[in-house]
Design a protein around this motif. Structure first.
Motif, mmCIF file in Angstrom:
data_model
loop_
_atom_site.group_PDB
_atom_site.id
_atom_site.type_symbol
_atom_site.label_atom_id
_atom_site.label_comp_id
_atom_site.label_asym_id
_atom_site.label_seq_id
_atom_site.Cartn_x
_atom_site.Cartn_y
_atom_site.Cartn_z
ATOM 1 N N MET A 1 63.437 -14.413 -15.165
ATOM 2 C CA MET A 1 63.643 -14.078 -14.162
ATOM 3 C C MET A 1 62.877 -14.014 -12.734
ATOM 4 O O MET A 1 61.232 -13.732 -13.096
ATOM 5 N N SER A 2 63.111 -13.995 -11.843
ATOM 6 C CA SER A 2 62.142 -15.089 -10.818
ATOM 7 C C SER A 2 61.694 -13.391 -9.934
ATOM 8 O O SER A 2 63.199 -12.502 -9.495
ATOM 9 N N PHE A 3 60.753 -13.842 -8.979
ATOM 10 C CA PHE A 3 60.540 -12.604 -8.372
ATOM 11 C C PHE A 3 61.854 -12.737 -7.427
ATOM 12 O O PHE A 3 62.047 -13.923 -6.789
ATOM 13 N N THR A 4 61.852 -11.934 -6.881
ATOM 14 C CA THR A 4 62.897 -11.438 -5.290
ATOM 15 C C THR A 4 62.422 -10.652 -4.193
ATOM 16 O O THR A 4 61.428 -9.488 -4.634
ATOM 17 N N PRO A 5 62.701 -11.147 -2.999
ATOM 18 C CA PRO A 5 61.286 -10.724 -2.403
ATOM 19 C C PRO A 5 62.382 -9.461 -1.344
ATOM 20 O O PRO A 5 63.932 -9.191 -2.200
ATOM 21 N N ASP A 6 62.036 -8.812 -1.058
ATOM 22 C CA ASP A 6 62.650 -7.706 -0.163
ATOM 23 C C ASP A 6 63.002 -7.358 0.278
ATOM 24 O O ASP A 6 64.154 -6.735 0.843
ATOM 25 N N SER A 7 63.512 -8.938 0.995
ATOM 26 C CA SER A 7 64.415 -8.926 1.976
ATOM 27 C C SER A 7 66.096 -9.138 1.346
ATOM 28 O O SER A 7 67.320 -8.818 1.967
ATOM 29 N N GLU A 8 66.412 -8.978 -0.190
ATOM 30 C CA GLU A 8 67.282 -9.500 -0.909
ATOM 31 C C GLU A 8 67.489 -8.061 -1.573
ATOM 32 O O GLU A 8 68.157 -8.299 -2.148
ATOM 33 N N LEU A 9 66.679 -7.044 -1.517
ATOM 34 C CA LEU A 9 66.603 -5.910 -1.881
ATOM 35 C C LEU A 9 67.404 -4.771 -0.723
ATOM 36 O O LEU A 9 67.147 -5.098 -0.513
ATOM 37 N N ASP A 10 68.294 -3.058 -2.027
ATOM 38 C CA ASP A 10 68.716 -2.576 -1.651
ATOM 39 C C ASP A 10 67.504 -1.510 -1.348
ATOM 40 O O ASP A 10 67.028 -1.134 -2.856
ATOM 41 N N LEU A 11 66.990 -1.393 -0.998
ATOM 42 C CA LEU A 11 64.938 -0.544 -0.521
ATOM 43 C C LEU A 11 65.617 1.076 -0.543
ATOM 44 O O LEU A 11 66.336 1.697 0.617
ATOM 45 N N LEU A 12 64.548 1.939 -1.261
ATOM 46 C CA LEU A 12 64.405 3.755 -0.896
ATOM 47 C C LEU A 12 64.649 3.619 0.294
ATOM 48 O O LEU A 12 65.195 4.882 1.407
ATOM 49 N N HIS A 31 53.579 -7.515 -6.479
ATOM 50 C CA HIS A 31 53.805 -6.875 -5.377
ATOM 51 C C HIS A 31 54.378 -5.179 -4.906
ATOM 52 O O HIS A 31 54.921 -5.256 -5.851
ATOM 53 N N LEU A 32 53.680 -4.508 -4.330
ATOM 54 C CA LEU A 32 54.049 -3.065 -4.245
ATOM 55 C C LEU A 32 55.265 -3.159 -2.482
ATOM 56 O O LEU A 32 54.817 -4.006 -1.982
ATOM 57 N N ARG A 33 56.521 -2.435 -3.621
ATOM 58 C CA ARG A 33 57.295 -2.637 -2.525
ATOM 59 C C ARG A 33 58.292 -0.800 -2.600
ATOM 60 O O ARG A 33 57.482 -0.896 -3.711
ATOM 61 N N PRO A 34 58.515 -0.393 -2.115
ATOM 62 C CA PRO A 34 59.597 0.809 -2.211
ATOM 63 C C PRO A 34 60.559 0.471 -3.499
ATOM 64 O O PRO A 34 60.925 -0.251 -4.057
ATOM 65 N N LEU A 35 61.194 1.957 -3.998
ATOM 66 C CA LEU A 35 61.693 1.022 -5.744
ATOM 67 C C LEU A 35 63.021 0.721 -5.578
ATOM 68 O O LEU A 35 63.501 1.078 -3.414
ATOM 69 N N ALA A 36 63.766 -0.553 -5.745
ATOM 70 C CA ALA A 36 64.808 -0.356 -5.004
ATOM 71 C C ALA A 36 66.314 -0.426 -6.471
ATOM 72 O O ALA A 36 65.667 0.109 -7.278
ATOM 73 N N ALA A 67 70.762 7.284 -4.477
ATOM 74 C CA ALA A 67 71.746 6.889 -4.315
ATOM 75 C C ALA A 67 70.972 9.100 -3.760
ATOM 76 O O ALA A 67 70.752 9.027 -2.296
ATOM 77 N N ALA A 68 71.024 9.259 -4.461
ATOM 78 C CA ALA A 68 70.272 11.199 -4.442
ATOM 79 C C ALA A 68 69.332 11.353 -3.866
ATOM 80 O O ALA A 68 69.036 11.719 -2.845
ATOM 81 N N LEU A 69 68.404 10.649 -3.910
ATOM 82 C CA LEU A 69 66.775 10.114 -3.784
ATOM 83 C C LEU A 69 67.150 9.717 -2.155
ATOM 84 O O LEU A 69 66.525 10.307 -0.797
ATOM 85 N N ARG A 70 67.416 8.919 -1.193
ATOM 86 C CA ARG A 70 67.947 7.976 -0.484
ATOM 87 C C ARG A 70 68.423 9.702 0.584
ATOM 88 O O ARG A 70 68.770 8.647 1.943
ATOM 89 N N ALA A 71 69.904 9.688 0.171
ATOM 90 C CA ALA A 71 70.647 11.047 1.088
ATOM 91 C C ALA A 71 69.424 11.756 2.005
ATOM 92 O O ALA A 71 69.391 12.227 2.564
ATOM 93 N N ALA A 73 66.602 11.682 3.682
ATOM 94 C CA ALA A 73 66.395 11.129 3.965
ATOM 95 C C ALA A 73 64.929 11.890 4.478
ATOM 96 O O ALA A 73 65.027 12.670 5.180
ATOM 97 N N HIS A 74 63.932 10.804 4.733
ATOM 98 C CA HIS A 74 62.555 11.241 4.797
ATOM 99 C C HIS A 74 61.533 12.521 4.023
ATOM 100 O O HIS A 74 60.737 13.002 4.468
ATOM 101 N N THR A 75 62.203 12.294 3.098
ATOM 102 C CA THR A 75 61.851 12.908 1.878
ATOM 103 C C THR A 75 61.556 12.709 0.773
ATOM 104 O O THR A 75 60.507 13.063 0.457
ATOM 105 N N TYR A 76 62.238 11.828 0.100
ATOM 106 C CA TYR A 76 61.153 10.573 -1.352
ATOM 107 C C TYR A 76 61.049 9.426 -1.292
ATOM 108 O O TYR A 76 61.913 8.714 -0.243
ATOM 109 N N TYR A 77 59.843 9.365 -1.211
ATOM 110 C CA TYR A 77 59.099 8.280 -1.400
ATOM 111 C C TYR A 77 58.306 7.771 -3.418
ATOM 112 O O TYR A 77 57.928 7.525 -3.168
ATOM 113 N N SER A 78 59.551 6.401 -3.357
ATOM 114 C CA SER A 78 59.250 5.888 -4.753
ATOM 115 C C SER A 78 59.193 4.177 -4.235
ATOM 116 O O SER A 78 59.541 3.939 -3.721
#
Length: 182
Positions: A1-12, A31-36, A67-71, A73-78
């Motif tokens: 599996m090759s690395f997936t850049p943030d721009s191609e992900l659906d981030l939290l 690479h450090l990023r939000p949960l996808a 999806a529930a975490l993302r709904a 807003a401004h509460t969950y940062y995984s």
């Protein structure tokens, strides 16, 4: 599996919320990023299993929880640290923001579920996760950031700038009570 850049992900949450200074301190193969929304396939639950027994709910249920975490807003940062060569998650952590009526309608950041894959421990990944989550908490305006840990982990969190304060109490719900009724 090759690395997936943030721009191609659906981030939290937007990746810009993660302090750049923390990202810069990671090895170039990490690479450090939000949960996808696709991180179920990258071993998110496997990394969490270093903390406790993790029941796999299946990918569909995992995505609904995302999806529930993302709904909320401004509460969950995984967030996650990804090993670029394998595109697999090697560290995770979450901060959630509690809005209060105290302290002039202040907010408190609660850090939870810090986990580092056993093969990656000793590389300061836990420290970087804590630094990133603390930065998100502080940048969200929290007047304090708190976490619970075992006595054996107190020295680690003290190295991260945290101090022992008061005590934690817990009451675990019975199996029957864990079924949502509200």
């Amino acid at each position: 599996m090759s690395f997936t850049p943030d721009s191609e992900l659906d981030l939290l949450f937007p990746s810009e919320y993660i302090p750049s200074l923390v990202r810069e301190q990671l090895h170039t193969d990490l690479h450090l990023r939000p949960l996808a929304s696709t991180d179920y396939k990258r071993g998110h639950l496997s990394v969490l299993s270093v903390l406790t027994v993790v029941t796999d709910p299946g990918e569909d249920a995992w995505v609904r929880q995302f999806a529930a975490l993302r709904a909320a807003a401004h509460t969950y940062y995984s967030l996650v640290i990804v090993d670029k060569p394998s595109d697999r998650i090697v560290a995770v952590g979450t901060v959630f923001i509690e809005r209060k009526f105290l302290r002039g309608l202040g907010s408190v950041g609660h850090i939870e579920d810090i986990a580092v894959d056993k093969t990656q421990q000793g590389r300061k990944l836990g420290l970087r996760v804590i630094q990133a989550l603390t930065g998100i908490s502080e940048n969200s305006g929290c007047y304090k950031t708190i976490l619970n840990c075992s006595d054996s982990n107190i020295p680690f969190y003290e190295k991260c700038g945290y101090e022992k304060k008061e005590n934690e109490m817990a009451k675990y719900a019975s199996e029957r009570a864990r079924t949502p009724r509200l």
